[in-house]
Design a protein around this motif. Sequence first.
Motif: not given
Length: 208
Positions: A3-22
Amino acid sequence: MYKLGSSRDLGIALKGNFGESGKLNYHAMLGNGSGTGAETNKWKKYMLSLSWWFTDQFIAEVYGDYDRRSETNKRTTFHVLTGYVSDYVNIGAMYATQIRTEEIIGADDDVQTLDVASIFTNFKLGEKWTAILRADHMFDPNPQGPTIDYIPFSSEANSTLMIFGLGYQPIPGIYVIPNIETVFYGEASDGTTPNSDVIFRTTLHFTF
């Protein structure tokens, strides 16, 4: 789990990677902080994780979030995780800490810190069998422990959870996983030790 936090939530997310290697990945999210439930307050939960794939098998991650639940109730969580993945064995270790602050008007704020460590692995025993092992230690009594429906914990003492399971795959996409969960406790503040718990389960997992 704790109960430290939920594994799911509703909102806005942004994900990706940095650099050419990824190899360096980021995942940021602005969420309601209500898990699968409806939004219950005007504040939001801010989450950010950064992970680095050292190789195709080794990964390390740092994560943090800030969750303001009410005018006076705030939670800040951090964790570090490292893991190894392959076709035959997966191993991981994580350490997490959460700081809970309840602001009290006219008095010192009530601050509580919860720390938990976990190690876990699964590995193939054959073409259709997999072994599953996990051990967690919560260094502090969990104030929400008795309210956890699927595995209640005592709120009086620190706890150690151990899980052992065997996964059997009779046909592709279907797993039957009998497992045993055991909880041991440390000494409570009154000098007593809560009784240990042993739970037997069978999990059916399928993909389609």
